[in-house]
Design a protein around this motif. Structure first.
Motif: not given
Length: 535
Positions: A52-61, A63-68, A153-161
């Motif tokens: 459900k939030v795969r796109q935001a997870l991919a962008a976070f980990y 594209k944004n090179n986020a660490q665990p 309303k909507t929520i920006d999942a990437l912004r949440v992460l």
């Protein structure tokens, strides 16, 4: 039920989610991140909570090179603690797979990279889910009731992460996503107080019904009333076993009555006792329902705004978080309910005309016209397909619902249903605020009598203040316009947000106030959130 569903999904995910095993024991953050990236980069469909939030997870980990964020830290325990206390957020702990997440955390601590990556993805996914529940609500408004005209309303999942990553405490980080309005935050504080009473098993005083109690009288119920009002914050005097209904308790009862929308005369009658005997668990649930409603509201109500509370039968004019004006209103009857929506106040009409709604024209006026074609000729004009006509030229017996090309418009004047002034917020629901010549309804504590529009108890005061402040119009000028009995439209220089809400528990200068569920909307919302109606 929801908790069991999530647990089944997580159990199935253990077989579906394939994560490369890069180490057998320790799970270094770099290895966990590599496994997370590999999982998100695969073409395989992932378990539902993650997909459900795969796109935001991919962008976070990726594209944004986020660490665990979760693995190798105390963040999982912090988040689990917040989930465990979800009731204090006005949410349902049973809606989240706490036990399964706790097991994932244990597996990540004792296992290798596969377990670490799985925990990382699941915890991030459910963090987004909980943040969304806090920020925008668990249910879509119009799925609860067709009279709730609020878009989900909507929520920006990437912004949440991204915001999560900056926070040292995952549990406290969730507070970033809850509504900041004083309405919501006051409800949350009161929810904590009622929850404490429930959790500690404190005995709630039960007040028996009896003869109406007046000041100066004696009654064996008085000590329990004093005890109950001490908890609710209405009584701040000394403890006493006295059975005398003294002046201090009298004032406390009046305060309680005000907060519950009752006739505040300090007389202890049946309605007041009934309100006192509502148990903390029921008040807790009522607060939770109203917290959900505030999650549906715009994040910014406006530095200046109007708030009409249907269930509270009141209007507030707020400027800079300060209550400028507050007055009683009459709202739609149960059969003709006032809808909930947000819009903008655009203009004011002095000496308004009233265009009669189709339902009133056909169901209430037409039967009289069949007996007397001039029944409304003195105060109304009749239009046929938009053209002014003569009342006597129409054979009213030949028309009915479905065959009615007429429009009735009431002339300005003392008999006009909209009185001297109308406050317009053009909307698809044809709802506006107005004066009324029928002032008697404002004497009632429950004021659901209109066909849907909102009648104001002091509309001329509001007109004086609003037009004086925004356009510099003097009272004498406004009075002179009213004296003409001719309609004048006055456009405000700046539109003012107006929010029509249904709040049965809300913050005020008195503290927290409760109202009865006049439209039954609490019952519908409770069924949507918890699967069963309110008791």
């Amino acid at each position: 039920m929801m908790r069991k569903v999530w647990q089944r999904l997580l159990l199935a995910a253990a077989l579906v989610l394939s994560v490369p095993v890069l180490a057998e024991a320790a799970a270094p953050p770099a290895a966990v991140r590599s496994a997370v990236v590999s999982t998100l980069s695969s073409s395989d469909r992932l378990p539902l909570p993650i997909e459900k939030v795969r796109q935001a997870l991919a962008a976070f980990y990726i594209k944004n090179n986020a660490q665990p964020y979760w693995v190798g830290t105390n963040h999982m325990q912090q988040f689990l603690q917040r989930l465990q206390n979800a009731t204090l957020d006005g949410l349902d702990p049973n809606a989240y797979p706490i036990d399964s997440l706790r097991q994932l955390a244990a597996d990540a601590q004792s296992g290798g990279v596969a377990e670490g990556a799985k925990a990382e993805l699941y915890f991030s996914s459910f963090f987004i889910a909980y943040a969304a529940d806090l920020k925008i609500g668990r249910v879509a408004p119009q799925k609860v009731d067709p009279n709730l005209f609020r878009s989900r309303k909507t929520i920006d999942a990437l912004r949440v992460l991204s915001d999560m990553q900056k926070q040292p405490d995952a549990g406290k980080a969730l507070s970033l996503f809850e509504p900041r309005s004083n309405h919501y935050q006051t409800l949350k504080r009161m929810l904590r107080a009622y929850t404490r009473v429930i959790n500690e098993g404190l005995e709630w005083p039960v007040i028996g019904q009896g003869d109406s109690l007046k000041p100066g009288g004696n009654d064996p119920r008085v000590p329990k009333i004093r005890e109950l009002l001490t908890f609710t914050g209405d009584y701040e005097g000394p403890d006493s076993d006295s059975t005398k209904y003294d002046a201090q308790l009298f004032e406390a009862v009046k305060k309680f009555q005000v907060r519950h929308g009752l006739e505040a005369k300090g007389l202890l009658g049946k309605q007041t006792v009934t309100a006192m005997n509502i148990k903390p668990a029921e008040r807790q649930r009522q607060i939770i329902l109203n917290m959900e409603r505030w999650r549906w509201m715009p994040d910014d109500l406006g530095q200046e705004h109007f708030l009409v509370n249907i269930a509270g039968f009141e209007l507030e004019w707020v400027q800079g978080n300060v209550e400028r004006e507050r007055m009683g209103v009459v709202v739609g009857a149960v059969a003709t309910q006032t809808p909930e929506f947000s819009h903008e106040l655009e203009y004011v009409e002095l000496n308004p005309t009233w265009t009669v709604p189709y339902s009133i024209a056909t169901k209430e006026m037409l039967p009289k016209l069949r007996g007397n074609p001039y029944a409304y000729a003195e105060d109304f004009d009749v239009f046929v397909n938009g053209k002014l006509s003569d009342w006597g030229s129409i054979n009213w017996g030949g028309y009915g619902t479905g065959n009615f090309p007429f429009t009735f418009r009431q002339k300005p004047g003392p008999k006009n249903a909209l009185g001297k002034v109308k406050f317009m917020l053009p909307n698809p629901y044809n709802i506006y605020l107005h004066d009324t010549p029928a002032k008697d309804k404002f004497a009632n504590s429950t004021r659901a009598f209109s066909h849907g529009c909102i009648r104001l108890s002091r509309p001329t005061d509001l007109a004086y203040e609003l037009l004086g402040e925004k356009l510099g119009m003097s009272r004498s000028l406004i009075d002179s316009i009213w004296a003409t009995q001719k309609t004048q439209k006055i456009v405000l220089p700046k539109k003012i947000p107006i929010h029509i809400v249904y709040a049965t528990a809300f913050a005020s200068q008195q503290g927290i106030e409760f109202r009865t569920d006049v439209y039954g909307r609490d019952r519908k919302l409770e069924a949507a959130l918890f699967g069963r109606p309110a008791s």
